[in-house]
Design an enzyme around this catalytic site. Structure first.
Site, PDB file in Angstrom:
ATOM      1  N   GLY A  63       0.764  -1.242   0.000  1.00 47.24           N
ATOM      2  CA  GLY A  63       0.000   0.000   0.000  1.00 47.24           C
ATOM      3  C   GLY A  63       0.793   1.289   0.000  1.00 47.24           C
ATOM      4  O   GLY A  63       0.224   2.357   0.204  1.00 47.24           O
ATOM      5  N   TRP A  65       2.166   3.087  -2.447  1.00 47.48           N
ATOM      6  CA  TRP A  65       1.746   4.061  -3.459  1.00 47.48           C
ATOM      7  C   TRP A  65       0.361   4.608  -3.160  1.00 47.48           C
ATOM      8  O   TRP A  65       0.121   5.816  -3.277  1.00 47.48           O
ATOM      9  CB  TRP A  65       1.780   3.422  -4.852  1.00 47.48           C
ATOM     10  CG  TRP A  65       3.165   3.306  -5.421  1.00 47.48           C
ATOM     11  CD1 TRP A  65       4.343   3.263  -4.712  1.00 47.48           C
ATOM     12  CD2 TRP A  65       3.520   3.230  -6.798  1.00 47.48           C
ATOM     13  NE1 TRP A  65       5.398   3.153  -5.573  1.00 47.48           N
ATOM     14  CE2 TRP A  65       4.926   3.127  -6.854  1.00 47.48           C
ATOM     15  CE3 TRP A  65       2.786   3.208  -7.976  1.00 47.48           C
ATOM     16  CZ2 TRP A  65       5.616   3.024  -8.066  1.00 47.48           C
ATOM     17  CZ3 TRP A  65       3.469   3.103  -9.185  1.00 47.48           C
ATOM     18  CH2 TRP A  65       4.863   3.014  -9.233  1.00 47.48           C
ATOM     19  N   ASP A  83      -4.556  -6.000  -5.951  1.00 44.10           N
ATOM     20  CA  ASP A  83      -3.350  -6.810  -5.778  1.00 44.10           C
ATOM     21  C   ASP A  83      -3.747  -8.253  -5.494  1.00 44.10           C
ATOM     22  O   ASP A  83      -4.826  -8.518  -4.948  1.00 44.10           O
ATOM     23  CB  ASP A  83      -2.473  -6.281  -4.640  1.00 44.10           C
ATOM     24  CG  ASP A  83      -1.029  -6.769  -4.754  1.00 44.10           C
ATOM     25  OD1 ASP A  83      -0.152  -5.930  -5.063  1.00 44.10           O
ATOM     26  OD2 ASP A  83      -0.766  -7.965  -4.547  1.00 44.10           O
ATOM     27  N   ASP A  99      -6.040 -11.689  -8.723  1.00 41.63           N
ATOM     28  CA  ASP A  99      -4.983 -11.719  -9.733  1.00 41.63           C
ATOM     29  C   ASP A  99      -5.423 -10.892 -10.940  1.00 41.63           C
ATOM     30  O   ASP A  99      -6.378 -11.256 -11.638  1.00 41.63           O
ATOM     31  CB  ASP A  99      -4.716 -13.172 -10.140  1.00 41.63           C
ATOM     32  CG  ASP A  99      -3.478 -13.320 -11.011  1.00 41.63           C
ATOM     33  OD1 ASP A  99      -3.067 -12.326 -11.646  1.00 41.63           O
ATOM     34  OD2 ASP A  99      -2.916 -14.436 -11.056  1.00 41.63           O
ATOM     35  N   ASP A 124       2.817  -0.843  -9.939  1.00 36.82           N
ATOM     36  CA  ASP A 124       4.070  -1.294  -9.329  1.00 36.82           C
ATOM     37  C   ASP A 124       4.118  -2.825  -9.362  1.00 36.82           C
ATOM     38  O   ASP A 124       4.779  -3.456  -8.549  1.00 36.82           O
ATOM     39  CB  ASP A 124       4.144  -0.778  -7.880  1.00 36.82           C
ATOM     40  CG  ASP A 124       5.553  -0.831  -7.309  1.00 36.82           C
ATOM     41  OD1 ASP A 124       6.516  -0.766  -8.100  1.00 36.82           O
ATOM     42  OD2 ASP A 124       5.703  -0.954  -6.080  1.00 36.82           O
ATOM     43  N   LYS A 164       6.209   0.488 -13.239  1.00 36.82           N
ATOM     44  CA  LYS A 164       7.523  -0.114 -13.012  1.00 36.82           C
ATOM     45  C   LYS A 164       7.812  -1.095 -14.141  1.00 36.82           C
ATOM     46  O   LYS A 164       6.993  -1.948 -14.457  1.00 36.82           O
ATOM     47  CB  LYS A 164       7.560  -0.847 -11.672  1.00 36.82           C
ATOM     48  CG  LYS A 164       8.878  -1.589 -11.436  1.00 36.82           C
ATOM     49  CD  LYS A 164       9.055  -2.001  -9.995  1.00 36.82           C
ATOM     50  CE  LYS A 164       8.083  -3.076  -9.569  1.00 36.82           C
ATOM     51  NZ  LYS A 164       8.241  -3.408  -8.129  1.00 36.82           N
TER      52      LYS A 164
END
Length: 209
Positions: A63, A65, A83, A99, A124, A164
């Protein structure tokens, strides 16, 4: 010779020690993870987040971000986070555990989002590392492609994207794709990102829609 070895090992130790300061600082300040500092540095340079925005956070747990973004966008804004792993609640963040590669999870996420109304998509996400680059890199690139596809589905005109990405096979092609979709694209390597890591952050603004 021994002096050279000592120097190399000392350099590695100092680098690890320097890196640890971010994890230690995160714990001390009550931040969810060292990733908090990465998005903070990107925000300082690129000003992606503003009060009242709607933000999607992919690969959100634990958490860092979302925690930072919630502080910037305030009570008028909203964050939809997703997530595979669980995440403790954060005020102003709607969290979906699942997922992201699963069609049913994607559909559930999209149900919470109005089309073309998201101001920023943040990702991310990273795959579970197998230690074999020929396996890990394609998995990582698959995730960033999914994040980019999310932009196509939900991002508002002139919206922003930060993701990312691990440098390696497929990286240059991915950046080209992003440049085709956004007016301005920059590659960032935050100070809080480990120097030995191949991770960088592609920061894109001005979604062409």
């Amino acid at each position: 010779m021994s002096k050279q070895k000592h120097s190399a090992s000392s350099g590695r130790w100092l680098k690890e020690h320097f890196d640890d300061k971010y994890a230690n600082e995160a714990r001390k300040k009550g931040y969810r993870s060292r990733a908090y500092f990465k998005i903070e540095e990107i925000q300082t340079k690129d000003k992606l987040l503003k009060s009242g925005m709607t933000v999607v956070d992919l690969g959100a747990a634990p958490g860092g971000w979302s925690q930072y973004a919630a502080k910037i966008i305030g009570e008028e804004g909203q964050i939809i986070a997703c997530d595979l792993l669980p995440m403790d609640p954060i005020a102003g963040v709607s969290f979906l555990q699942g997922d992201f590669r699963d069609e049913a999870v994607l559909d559930a996420l999209l149900e919470r989002i109005q089309p073309s109304m998201v101001d920023v998509v943040m990702s991310d996400m990273a795959p579970n590392i197998a230690g074999n680059n020929s396996v890990d890199q394609p998995r990582a690139m698959y995730l960033v492609e999914l994040a980019l596809d999310m932009c196509r589905q939900v991002l508002a005109p002139n919206g922003s994207f930060v993701v990312k990405v691990f440098q390696g096979e497929g990286f240059d092609q991915f950046v080209k794709e992003v440049r085709d979709m956004f007016k301005v694209v920059k590659i960032r390597k935050p100070d809080s990102s480990r120097a030995r890591s191949r991770e960088v952050f592609v920061v894109a603004t001005g979604y062409k829609g």
